[in-house]
Design an enzyme around this catalytic site. Structure first.
Site, PDB file in Angstrom:
ATOM      1  N   GLY A  14       0.774  -1.239   0.000  1.00  0.00           N
ATOM      2  CA  GLY A  14       0.000   0.000   0.000  1.00  0.00           C
ATOM      3  C   GLY A  14       0.805   1.288   0.000  1.00  0.00           C
ATOM      4  O   GLY A  14       0.323   2.309   0.484  1.00  0.00           O
ATOM      5  N   ASN A  16       1.495   3.155  -2.573  1.00  0.00           N
ATOM      6  CA  ASN A  16       0.759   4.133  -3.400  1.00  0.00           C
ATOM      7  C   ASN A  16      -0.487   4.628  -2.671  1.00  0.00           C
ATOM      8  O   ASN A  16      -0.838   5.809  -2.767  1.00  0.00           O
ATOM      9  CB  ASN A  16       0.387   3.524  -4.749  1.00  0.00           C
ATOM     10  CG  ASN A  16       1.545   3.583  -5.718  1.00  0.00           C
ATOM     11  OD1 ASN A  16       1.902   4.655  -6.196  1.00  0.00           O
ATOM     12  ND2 ASN A  16       2.166   2.443  -5.981  1.00  0.00           N
ATOM     13  N   ILE A  94      -7.607  -9.217 -11.790  1.00  0.00           N
ATOM     14  CA  ILE A  94      -8.041  -8.586 -13.044  1.00  0.00           C
ATOM     15  C   ILE A  94      -9.545  -8.395 -12.985  1.00  0.00           C
ATOM     16  O   ILE A  94     -10.289  -9.332 -12.688  1.00  0.00           O
ATOM     17  CB  ILE A  94      -7.628  -9.448 -14.249  1.00  0.00           C
ATOM     18  CG1 ILE A  94      -6.104  -9.485 -14.340  1.00  0.00           C
ATOM     19  CG2 ILE A  94      -8.240  -8.913 -15.537  1.00  0.00           C
ATOM     20  CD1 ILE A  94      -5.562 -10.449 -15.377  1.00  0.00           C
ATOM     21  N   HIS A 111       0.485   1.624 -13.220  1.00  0.00           N
ATOM     22  CA  HIS A 111       1.218   0.478 -13.757  1.00  0.00           C
ATOM     23  C   HIS A 111       2.708   0.834 -13.804  1.00  0.00           C
ATOM     24  O   HIS A 111       3.070   1.923 -14.264  1.00  0.00           O
ATOM     25  CB  HIS A 111       0.709   0.157 -15.169  1.00  0.00           C
ATOM     26  CG  HIS A 111       1.395  -1.018 -15.786  1.00  0.00           C
ATOM     27  ND1 HIS A 111       1.082  -2.323 -15.451  1.00  0.00           N
ATOM     28  CD2 HIS A 111       2.401  -1.081 -16.687  1.00  0.00           C
ATOM     29  CE1 HIS A 111       1.868  -3.141 -16.129  1.00  0.00           C
ATOM     30  NE2 HIS A 111       2.672  -2.414 -16.890  1.00  0.00           N
ATOM     31  N   GLU A 176       6.218   6.741  -8.802  1.00  0.00           N
ATOM     32  CA  GLU A 176       4.781   6.419  -8.693  1.00  0.00           C
ATOM     33  C   GLU A 176       4.122   7.259  -7.610  1.00  0.00           C
ATOM     34  O   GLU A 176       2.995   7.737  -7.761  1.00  0.00           O
ATOM     35  CB  GLU A 176       4.596   4.932  -8.351  1.00  0.00           C
ATOM     36  CG  GLU A 176       4.976   3.992  -9.469  1.00  0.00           C
ATOM     37  CD  GLU A 176       4.722   2.527  -9.101  1.00  0.00           C
ATOM     38  OE1 GLU A 176       3.741   2.244  -8.396  1.00  0.00           O
ATOM     39  OE2 GLU A 176       5.517   1.667  -9.514  1.00  0.00           O
TER      40      GLU A 176
HETATM   41  C1  GRF Z   1       3.212  -0.732  -7.694  1.00  0.00           C
HETATM   42  O1  GRF Z   1       4.449  -0.901  -8.280  1.00  0.00           O
HETATM   43  C2  GRF Z   1       2.157  -0.494  -8.729  1.00  0.00           C
HETATM   44  O2  GRF Z   1       2.626   0.186  -9.853  1.00  0.00           O
HETATM   45  C3  GRF Z   1       1.757  -1.889  -9.116  1.00  0.00           C
HETATM   46  O3  GRF Z   1       1.805  -2.620  -7.919  1.00  0.00           O
HETATM   47  C4  GRF Z   1       2.717  -2.008  -7.018  1.00  0.00           C
HETATM   48  C5  GRF Z   1       1.962  -1.728  -5.757  1.00  0.00           C
HETATM   49  O4  GRF Z   1       2.794  -1.250  -4.728  1.00  0.00           O
HETATM   50  N1  GRF Z   1       0.474  -1.883  -9.769  1.00  0.00           N
HETATM   51  P1  GRF Z   1       2.158  -0.651  -3.411  1.00  0.00           P
HETATM   52  O5  GRF Z   1       1.273  -1.729  -2.797  1.00  0.00           O
HETATM   53  O6  GRF Z   1       1.373   0.564  -3.779  1.00  0.00           O
HETATM   54  O7  GRF Z   1       3.319  -0.323  -2.514  1.00  0.00           O
END
Ligand code: GRF
Length: 210
Positions: A14, A16, A94, A111, A176
């Site tokens: 988590g 992000n 998905i 992504h 990100e």
């Molecule tokens: C990130 O690299 C995102 O781009 C991908 O999955 C990963 C998730 O990381 N879809 P986090 O759980 O947000 O740390």
């Protein structure tokens, strides 16, 4: 401007989600997170949401006979919470085209590659194998086809000599955390009519590839 209520769907640590939670603390941020859903009870992101006072829900895909049942449970939770937007952040299931169709242009995903390059899994390994000098991340709208929806924003990072998957992944992940809040903010403003449709809302991070 009324803030849009977003749900964040996760499966793991988590980071992000944490970046989005931090952005949503700003008074002028056009979204707030009203619900965090994880398909795994052990997802670290659930603790981050709880610490931020955001309601959480575990909807275990294994508890359903098929995707339709799993997605119906997610849909019901989203509606009950009054969510208007979905942010996928490391959600490792998905979504079916029929679920995506019920949320037209309302599902965002991050992504870890510069789409359309390197769709799917193991993007950092694929980037190293391909020998690209720039790699990065993309925030896009989710469409029926995997990792193929309209691109909202991208950030690039250099691939450096001596990089392995972990080092490259860490550099992309840092990008990100800047990109996702920025893309969400710009998209919410676009939905509210504050950004002219078609205006570029990505910000390139140009890197010296050495
Ligand atoms: C990130 O690299 C995102 O781009 C991908 O999955 C990963 C998730 O990381 N879809 P986090 O759980 O947000 O740390």
């Amino acid at each position: 401007m009324e803030r849009l209520k977003a749900a964040v769907l996760i499966s793991g640590r988590g980071s992000n989600l944490e970046a989005l939670l931090t952005a949503c603390r700003r008074d002028d941020f056009p979204a707030r997170i009203g619900l965090v859903i994880s398909n795994r009870a052990d997802a670290g992101g659930l603790r981050l949401a709880e610490a931020a006072g955001v309601p959480t829900l575990v909807i275990d895909h294994g508890a359903y006979l098929d995707r339709t049942g799993f997605e119906a449970a997610i849909g019901a939770a989203l509606h009950e919470a009054g969510c208007q937007l979905i942010c996928l952040a490391g959600f490792m299931r998905i979504l079916t085209p029929s679920f995506v169709r019920t949320w037209p242009e309302r599902i965002l995903n991050i992504h870890p590659s510069l789409l359309p390059a390197f769709r799917g899994m193991h993007t950092h390994r694929a980037a190293l194998a391909a020998g690209v000098r720039l790699h990065g991340c993309t925030v896009h709208l989710v469409s029926a086809e995997l990792d193929a929806g309209p691109i909202l924003a991208q950030a690039a990072v250099p691939v450096l000599a001596g990089d392995d998957e972990d080092r490259l992944a860490a550099r992309v992940l840092e990008a990100e955390h800047t990109l996702y809040p920025l893309a969400l903010e710009n998209y919410c403003r676009r939905l509210a009519g504050q950004v002219p449709s078609g205006a570029a809302d990505g910000r390139a991070v140009l890197a010296n590839a050495g």
